[in-house]
Scaffold this motif. Structure first.
Motif, mmCIF file in Angstrom:
data_model
loop_
_atom_site.group_PDB
_atom_site.id
_atom_site.type_symbol
_atom_site.label_atom_id
_atom_site.label_comp_id
_atom_site.label_asym_id
_atom_site.label_seq_id
_atom_site.Cartn_x
_atom_site.Cartn_y
_atom_site.Cartn_z
ATOM 1 N N ALA A 55 0.835 -1.200 0.000
ATOM 2 C CA ALA A 55 0.000 0.000 0.000
ATOM 3 C C ALA A 55 0.871 1.252 0.000
ATOM 4 C CB ALA A 55 -0.928 -0.005 1.208
ATOM 5 N N ARG A 56 1.996 1.203 0.720
ATOM 6 C CA ARG A 56 2.905 2.356 0.724
ATOM 7 C C ARG A 56 3.478 2.596 -0.668
ATOM 8 N NH1 ARG A 56 4.252 0.262 5.893
ATOM 9 N NH2 ARG A 56 5.997 -0.951 5.037
ATOM 10 N N ALA A 57 3.754 1.505 -1.394
ATOM 11 C CA ALA A 57 4.261 1.661 -2.761
ATOM 12 C C ALA A 57 3.222 2.334 -3.642
ATOM 13 C CB ALA A 57 4.642 0.292 -3.333
ATOM 14 N N VAL A 58 1.950 1.964 -3.462
ATOM 15 C CA VAL A 58 0.883 2.591 -4.243
ATOM 16 C C VAL A 58 0.743 4.063 -3.875
ATOM 17 C CG1 VAL A 58 -1.588 2.540 -4.737
ATOM 18 C CG2 VAL A 58 -0.329 0.399 -4.497
ATOM 19 N N ARG A 59 0.799 4.363 -2.572
ATOM 20 C CA ARG A 59 0.679 5.755 -2.142
ATOM 21 C C ARG A 59 1.848 6.598 -2.648
ATOM 22 N NH1 ARG A 59 -3.412 6.484 1.228
ATOM 23 N NH2 ARG A 59 -4.270 4.686 2.366
ATOM 24 N N ALA A 60 3.014 5.989 -2.708
ATOM 25 C CA ALA A 60 4.175 6.726 -3.218
ATOM 26 C C ALA A 60 3.982 7.057 -4.689
ATOM 27 C CB ALA A 60 5.447 5.909 -3.021
ATOM 28 N N MET A 61 3.333 6.169 -5.439
ATOM 29 C CA MET A 61 3.063 6.470 -6.847
ATOM 30 C C MET A 61 2.115 7.651 -6.969
ATOM 31 S SD MET A 61 2.764 2.749 -8.693
ATOM 32 C CE MET A 61 2.563 3.565 -10.264
ATOM 33 N N ALA A 62 1.119 7.704 -6.062
ATOM 34 C CA ALA A 62 0.204 8.843 -6.078
ATOM 35 C C ALA A 62 0.958 10.131 -5.756
ATOM 36 C CB ALA A 62 -0.923 8.618 -5.077
ATOM 37 N N ALA A 63 1.898 10.038 -4.810
ATOM 38 C CA ALA A 63 2.705 11.210 -4.465
ATOM 39 C C ALA A 63 3.557 11.649 -5.647
ATOM 40 C CB ALA A 63 3.590 10.899 -3.262
ATOM 41 N N LEU A 64 4.067 10.674 -6.409
ATOM 42 C CA LEU A 64 4.852 11.003 -7.603
ATOM 43 C C LEU A 64 4.014 11.808 -8.580
ATOM 44 C CD1 LEU A 64 7.414 10.515 -9.416
ATOM 45 C CD2 LEU A 64 6.209 8.506 -10.294
ATOM 46 N N HIS A 65 2.772 11.423 -8.763
ATOM 47 C CA HIS A 65 1.887 12.155 -9.662
ATOM 48 C C HIS A 65 1.653 13.579 -9.152
ATOM 49 C CE1 HIS A 65 -1.573 13.329 -12.016
ATOM 50 N NE2 HIS A 65 -2.297 13.441 -10.919
ATOM 51 N N ALA A 66 1.384 13.694 -7.837
ATOM 52 C CA ALA A 66 1.129 15.019 -7.277
ATOM 53 C C ALA A 66 2.345 15.924 -7.413
ATOM 54 C CB ALA A 66 0.733 14.891 -5.802
ATOM 55 N N ALA A 67 3.538 15.345 -7.269
ATOM 56 C CA ALA A 67 4.762 16.140 -7.382
ATOM 57 C C ALA A 67 5.011 16.603 -8.794
ATOM 58 C CB ALA A 67 5.961 15.322 -6.891
ATOM 59 N N GLY A 68 4.358 15.982 -9.756
ATOM 60 C CA GLY A 68 4.571 16.350 -11.153
ATOM 61 C C GLY A 68 3.738 17.521 -11.609
ATOM 62 N N GLY A 69 3.014 18.135 -10.692
ATOM 63 C CA GLY A 69 2.246 19.320 -11.072
ATOM 64 C C GLY A 69 0.762 19.063 -11.201
ATOM 65 N N PHE B 59 7.352 7.784 -14.553
ATOM 66 C CA PHE B 59 6.693 6.590 -14.008
ATOM 67 C C PHE B 59 7.613 5.374 -14.097
ATOM 68 C CE2 PHE B 59 4.378 2.677 -14.920
ATOM 69 C CZ PHE B 59 3.528 2.568 -13.831
ATOM 70 N N HIS B 60 8.246 5.180 -15.233
ATOM 71 C CA HIS B 60 9.124 4.026 -15.416
ATOM 72 C C HIS B 60 10.373 4.123 -14.549
ATOM 73 C CE1 HIS B 60 7.472 1.459 -18.710
ATOM 74 N NE2 HIS B 60 6.691 2.510 -18.851
ATOM 75 N N ARG B 61 10.934 5.329 -14.409
ATOM 76 C CA ARG B 61 12.107 5.476 -13.553
ATOM 77 C C ARG B 61 11.755 5.165 -12.103
ATOM 78 N NH1 ARG B 61 13.189 10.038 -16.923
ATOM 79 N NH2 ARG B 61 12.174 11.421 -15.393
ATOM 80 N N TYR B 62 10.605 5.652 -11.668
ATOM 81 C CA TYR B 62 10.179 5.373 -10.295
ATOM 82 C C TYR B 62 9.948 3.877 -10.086
ATOM 83 C CZ TYR B 62 7.029 4.806 -6.363
ATOM 84 O OH TYR B 62 6.457 4.359 -5.213
ATOM 85 N N ALA B 63 9.237 3.239 -11.011
ATOM 86 C CA ALA B 63 8.940 1.814 -10.876
ATOM 87 C C ALA B 63 10.215 0.981 -10.872
ATOM 88 C CB ALA B 63 8.021 1.369 -12.005
ATOM 89 N N GLU C 115 3.138 -8.076 -9.075
ATOM 90 C CA GLU C 115 3.363 -8.583 -10.431
ATOM 91 C C GLU C 115 3.736 -7.448 -11.384
ATOM 92 O OE1 GLU C 115 3.130 -11.695 -11.468
ATOM 93 O OE2 GLU C 115 2.291 -12.703 -9.712
ATOM 94 N N ALA C 116 3.062 -6.319 -11.253
ATOM 95 C CA ALA C 116 3.304 -5.203 -12.162
ATOM 96 C C ALA C 116 2.721 -3.940 -11.548
ATOM 97 C CB ALA C 116 2.679 -5.472 -13.527
ATOM 98 N N LEU C 117 3.201 -2.814 -12.019
ATOM 99 C CA LEU C 117 2.657 -1.513 -11.648
ATOM 100 C C LEU C 117 2.005 -0.903 -12.880
ATOM 101 C CD1 LEU C 117 5.633 -0.062 -9.563
ATOM 102 C CD2 LEU C 117 3.508 -1.045 -8.688
ATOM 103 N N THR C 118 0.833 -0.333 -12.699
ATOM 104 C CA THR C 118 0.144 0.300 -13.821
ATOM 105 C C THR C 118 -0.409 1.649 -13.392
ATOM 106 O OG1 THR C 118 -1.997 -0.739 -13.306
ATOM 107 C CG2 THR C 118 -0.522 -1.929 -14.815
ATOM 108 N N PHE C 119 -0.602 2.497 -14.366
ATOM 109 C CA PHE C 119 -1.291 3.759 -14.139
ATOM 110 C C PHE C 119 -2.442 3.813 -15.135
ATOM 111 C CE2 PHE C 119 -2.287 8.150 -15.031
ATOM 112 C CZ PHE C 119 -2.351 8.713 -13.772
#
Length: 223
Positions: free
Chosen positions: A69-83, A93-97, A110-114
């Motif tokens: 769940a923390r990994a998922v929340r971090a992805m959401a934070a990545l989006h928010a940081a992008g403006g 997204f790929h660099r973060y993953a 298994e995989a990360l998706t947006f």
């Protein structure tokens, strides 16, 4: 008087038999009591072991889910940081993953998706932008399309996937085309919490198995 001798002899012979029978019954009673006590002790020990194993497994599962769940929340934070644009940058997204190092840090992922919510009136422009995106693959994605076919009021389209070369590529899949998944997505959107995908995802590799998605909404503009 002569007839009493056989009776006395029979009485003398019957006394040891009665004692033997009484001893046998007592032994059986003692044996049954010991067996019952031993069985209860074994069952109680087995129950305690099972409870300990179940508790340990539950704690490991809870910790794993919290970690994912923390990994998922971090992805959401990545989006928010992008403006807060409608769609985050594919290369970021790929660099973060890749930096997450899934095999070592999150082996159950298994995989990360947006996925992007796409209104029907923006469908053609969205597909064209995805086909022209060469930020990760210089060839772009000329075959990108939204599937399954058919027009719907809105789509929840799998836009990015990591690893990109995963055999079960789902780019372009409209998750909202499945009622259970659409309901889970709407629940996540309205609550702002992580929800399960609502429907198992079949993955044929490396061995056929089902997986379950965890999704967290992100909001345009950082709201």
């Amino acid at each position: 008087m002569k007839r009493s001798k056989p009776l006395a002899r029979a009485a003398r012979l019957g006394r040891p038999f009665a004692l033997w029978a009484a001893g046998l019954l007592l032994s059986l009673a003692v044996g049954m009591a010991l067996y019952t006590i031993a069985e209860a002790a074994v069952e109680d020990d087995a129950r305690r072991r099972f409870d300990n194993l179940a508790r340990g497994a539950q704690e490991r599962l809870d910790n794993a889910i919290a970690s994912y769940a923390r990994a998922v929340r971090a992805m959401a934070a990545l989006h928010a940081a992008g403006g807060g644009s409608a769609v985050p940058d594919r290369a970021s997204f790929h660099r973060y993953a890749a930096a997450l190092d899934l095999p070592n840090n999150y082996p159950a992922i298994e995989a990360l998706t947006f996925a992007t919510r796409v209104p029907d009136n923006e469908r053609e422009a969205f597909v064209a932008a995805m086909r022209a995106d060469r930020s990760v693959d210089v060839r772009g994605y000329p075959d990108f399309q939204i599937f399954p076919a058919g027009r719907r009021p809105w789509y929840e389209v799998v836009t990015y996937q990591y690893p990109a070369d995963k055999p079960t590529r789902r780019l372009g899949f409209d998750m909202a085309s499945r009622p259970l998944v659409a309901r889970a997505i709407s629940q996540a959107r309205d609550s702002g919490t992580i929800v399960a995908s609502g429907q198992p995802v079949f993955l044929p590799d490396p061995v056929p198995h089902n997986a379950l998605g965890m999704r967290l909404p992100v909001y345009v503009g950082g709201v």
